[in-house]
Scaffold this motif. Sequence first.
Motif, PDB file in Angstrom:
ATOM      1  N   ARG A 315       0.828  -1.210   0.000  1.00  0.00           N
ATOM      2  CA  ARG A 315       0.000   0.000   0.000  1.00  0.00           C
ATOM      3  C   ARG A 315       0.859   1.255   0.000  1.00  0.00           C
ATOM      4  N   HIS A 316       1.878   1.295   0.851  1.00  0.00           N
ATOM      5  CA  HIS A 316       2.731   2.466   0.971  1.00  0.00           C
ATOM      6  C   HIS A 316       3.942   2.303   0.069  1.00  0.00           C
ATOM      7  N   PRO A 317       4.313   3.348  -0.686  1.00  0.00           N
ATOM      8  CA  PRO A 317       5.426   3.199  -1.630  1.00  0.00           C
ATOM      9  C   PRO A 317       6.737   2.771  -0.984  1.00  0.00           C
ATOM     10  N   LEU A 318       6.980   3.124   0.258  1.00  0.00           N
ATOM     11  CA  LEU A 318       8.233   2.738   0.909  1.00  0.00           C
ATOM     12  C   LEU A 318       8.342   1.232   1.115  1.00  0.00           C
ATOM     13  N   LEU A 319       7.197   0.564   1.234  1.00  0.00           N
ATOM     14  CA  LEU A 319       7.237  -0.880   1.462  1.00  0.00           C
ATOM     15  C   LEU A 319       7.809  -1.642   0.270  1.00  0.00           C
ATOM     16  N   ARG A 320       7.825  -1.000  -0.881  1.00  0.00           N
ATOM     17  CA  ARG A 320       8.449  -1.625  -2.047  1.00  0.00           C
ATOM     18  C   ARG A 320       9.939  -1.850  -1.796  1.00  0.00           C
ATOM     19  N   ARG A 331      19.593   5.268   2.991  1.00  0.00           N
ATOM     20  CA  ARG A 331      19.601   4.268   1.932  1.00  0.00           C
ATOM     21  C   ARG A 331      18.228   4.169   1.260  1.00  0.00           C
ATOM     22  N   LEU A 332      17.182   4.233   2.061  1.00  0.00           N
ATOM     23  CA  LEU A 332      15.830   4.196   1.510  1.00  0.00           C
ATOM     24  C   LEU A 332      15.564   5.416   0.626  1.00  0.00           C
ATOM     25  N   SER A 333      16.115   6.567   1.019  1.00  0.00           N
ATOM     26  CA  SER A 333      15.961   7.769   0.222  1.00  0.00           C
ATOM     27  C   SER A 333      16.638   7.602  -1.138  1.00  0.00           C
ATOM     28  N   MET A 334      17.837   7.012  -1.140  1.00  0.00           N
ATOM     29  CA  MET A 334      18.563   6.784  -2.385  1.00  0.00           C
ATOM     30  C   MET A 334      17.805   5.816  -3.291  1.00  0.00           C
ATOM     31  N   GLN A 335      17.278   4.743  -2.711  1.00  0.00           N
ATOM     32  CA  GLN A 335      16.612   3.723  -3.514  1.00  0.00           C
ATOM     33  C   GLN A 335      15.269   4.196  -4.053  1.00  0.00           C
ATOM     34  N   SER A 336      14.535   4.934  -3.236  1.00  0.00           N
ATOM     35  CA  SER A 336      13.180   5.328  -3.619  1.00  0.00           C
ATOM     36  C   SER A 336      13.128   6.645  -4.389  1.00  0.00           C
ATOM     37  N   GLY A 337      14.208   7.478  -4.253  1.00  0.00           N
ATOM     38  CA  GLY A 337      14.200   8.790  -4.880  1.00  0.00           C
ATOM     39  C   GLY A 337      13.404   9.820  -4.089  1.00  0.00           C
ATOM     40  N   MET A 338      12.965   9.444  -2.884  1.00  0.00           N
ATOM     41  CA  MET A 338      12.190  10.362  -2.043  1.00  0.00           C
ATOM     42  C   MET A 338      13.139  11.146  -1.144  1.00  0.00           C
ATOM     43  N   PRO A 339      12.825  12.419  -0.837  1.00  0.00           N
ATOM     44  CA  PRO A 339      13.650  13.186   0.107  1.00  0.00           C
ATOM     45  C   PRO A 339      13.703  12.503   1.471  1.00  0.00           C
ATOM     46  N   GLN A 341      13.465  13.643   4.486  1.00  0.00           N
ATOM     47  CA  GLN A 341      12.406  14.022   5.413  1.00  0.00           C
ATOM     48  C   GLN A 341      11.097  13.299   5.094  1.00  0.00           C
ATOM     49  N   GLN A 342      10.812  13.128   3.795  1.00  0.00           N
ATOM     50  CA  GLN A 342       9.600  12.410   3.401  1.00  0.00           C
ATOM     51  C   GLN A 342       9.698  10.937   3.773  1.00  0.00           C
ATOM     52  N   VAL A 343      10.914  10.372   3.636  1.00  0.00           N
ATOM     53  CA  VAL A 343      11.136   8.985   4.029  1.00  0.00           C
ATOM     54  C   VAL A 343      10.917   8.811   5.522  1.00  0.00           C
ATOM     55  N   LEU A 344      11.501   9.724   6.315  1.00  0.00           N
ATOM     56  CA  LEU A 344      11.346   9.632   7.772  1.00  0.00           C
ATOM     57  C   LEU A 344       9.886   9.754   8.185  1.00  0.00           C
ATOM     58  N   GLN A 345       9.143  10.647   7.516  1.00  0.00           N
ATOM     59  CA  GLN A 345       7.726  10.793   7.828  1.00  0.00           C
ATOM     60  C   GLN A 345       6.970   9.507   7.488  1.00  0.00           C
ATOM     61  N   GLY A 346       7.308   8.935   6.326  1.00  0.00           N
ATOM     62  CA  GLY A 346       6.653   7.685   5.925  1.00  0.00           C
ATOM     63  C   GLY A 346       6.983   6.542   6.862  1.00  0.00           C
ATOM     64  N   LEU A 347       8.224   6.461   7.305  1.00  0.00           N
ATOM     65  CA  LEU A 347       8.624   5.402   8.234  1.00  0.00           C
ATOM     66  C   LEU A 347       7.883   5.525   9.560  1.00  0.00           C
ATOM     67  N   LEU A 348       7.698   6.767  10.005  1.00  0.00           N
ATOM     68  CA  LEU A 348       6.965   6.987  11.249  1.00  0.00           C
ATOM     69  C   LEU A 348       5.531   6.501  11.105  1.00  0.00           C
ATOM     70  N   GLU A 349       4.887   6.817   9.971  1.00  0.00           N
ATOM     71  CA  GLU A 349       3.514   6.376   9.737  1.00  0.00           C
ATOM     72  C   GLU A 349       3.427   4.849   9.718  1.00  0.00           C
ATOM     73  N   LEU A 350       4.386   4.217   9.036  1.00  0.00           N
ATOM     74  CA  LEU A 350       4.387   2.755   8.940  1.00  0.00           C
ATOM     75  C   LEU A 350       4.653   2.111  10.298  1.00  0.00           C
ATOM     76  N   GLU A 351       5.512   2.783  11.090  1.00  0.00           N
ATOM     77  CA  GLU A 351       5.803   2.259  12.423  1.00  0.00           C
ATOM     78  C   GLU A 351       4.571   2.336  13.314  1.00  0.00           C
ATOM     79  N   LEU A 352       3.822   3.439  13.203  1.00  0.00           N
ATOM     80  CA  LEU A 352       2.606   3.593  13.984  1.00  0.00           C
ATOM     81  C   LEU A 352       1.546   2.582  13.552  1.00  0.00           C
ATOM     82  N   ASP A 353       1.563   2.202  12.264  1.00  0.00           N
ATOM     83  CA  ASP A 353       0.625   1.201  11.758  1.00  0.00           C
ATOM     84  C   ASP A 353       1.062  -0.219  12.068  1.00  0.00           C
TER      85      ASP A 353
END
Length: 368
Positions: A315-320, A331-339, A341-353
């Motif tokens: 569901r979440h693009p980072l899970l790819r 490393r996730l930022s490099m692989q996904s092309g996401m900034p 800060q956006q990666v950290l925000q996404g990781l926080l959301e996924l961690e809360l889920d």
Amino acid sequence: MSTLSGTRQAWLALSMLDGLGPKGVRQLLETLASPVDLLNLDLTRLRSLGLQGRVVASVLRYRQGDAELQARIDASIAWAEQPGNHLLWLEHPAYPPLLREITDPPLVLYVRGNPEVLSDPQLAMVGTRHPGPHGAATAHDFARCFTEQGLVVTSGMALGIDGACHQGALAAGGPTVAVWGTGLQRCYPHRHRQLAEAIVERGGALVSEMPPDAGPQPGQFPRRNRIISGLSLGTLVVEASLNSGSLITARLALEQNREVFAMPGSIHNTQARGCNKLLREGAHLVETVADVLSVLRVPLRQALDAQPTETAEPRHPLLRWLGYDPLSADRLSMQSGMPVQQVLQGLLELELDGLVQQTAHGYTRVRA
């Protein structure tokens, strides 16, 4: 004796004769009408075919009524006449067509369960008997998703990855095919007896080219791998070391002109080095179920544009990019092309889920 009974007995005899393997029989039948004709040839004609002396001697022993050989044939026929058991010879209408295409198909297949499933679109899934902490769970999840998408998962029912693949298919409520390196009366490994029964009960099949009472023989397990790959459109190696028998299955799949897939693994995981080797040699890299489905391009029971499962398309693009080996946010930022800060925000959301956890070495998925 009816024509059908005579044909069945002739194929069984050919499969048991000393020195006459599947490839040799297939070549002979290109010039002869049937196995019955081959077994009835006179000595002069047998020799004119260029057969080895021990093969000629075996045919003659059969014709003279060799008691031991006839007892083995009779035992196989008696087994096949029991409910749920089937005997498929090379020219039998239910013999799986993909397997018939390989250069050395088994002359006879012993099948317990549903023989029709052997002709359905299949994916071989194989791997080490000693998987890492996430290997078996990954195999289970992918097998479940492939089954939900209409592929029949085929494996060798060994401990480790093989067993997890069969269990995953069963968890999806679908059939699965287990190819044995022993006869179907000799479950090996013994601890998979309940798994074998579940496969049969759920509409799957147990398959062997060995007579029903044949015990485990080391040389037979590599040979059964050609059946696993030969039944299938492609072979996916989930986790394997450099000396794993799974690499034999992958090589056989290539020789059979079938697709080969492999899951990448950590360079620190010795049980992943076989997969990484396959990827260097050109195997399709697999991170999601869709990676396999897009290559095989077969008509499946469910439309591929249907709502995908979480494992097939996260569901979440980072899970790819997140697996079960830790990755840093950088490393996730490099692989996904996401900034970052956006990666950290996404990781926080996924961690809360509850989908991601932070470890001392980085972020990993949480096993459901």
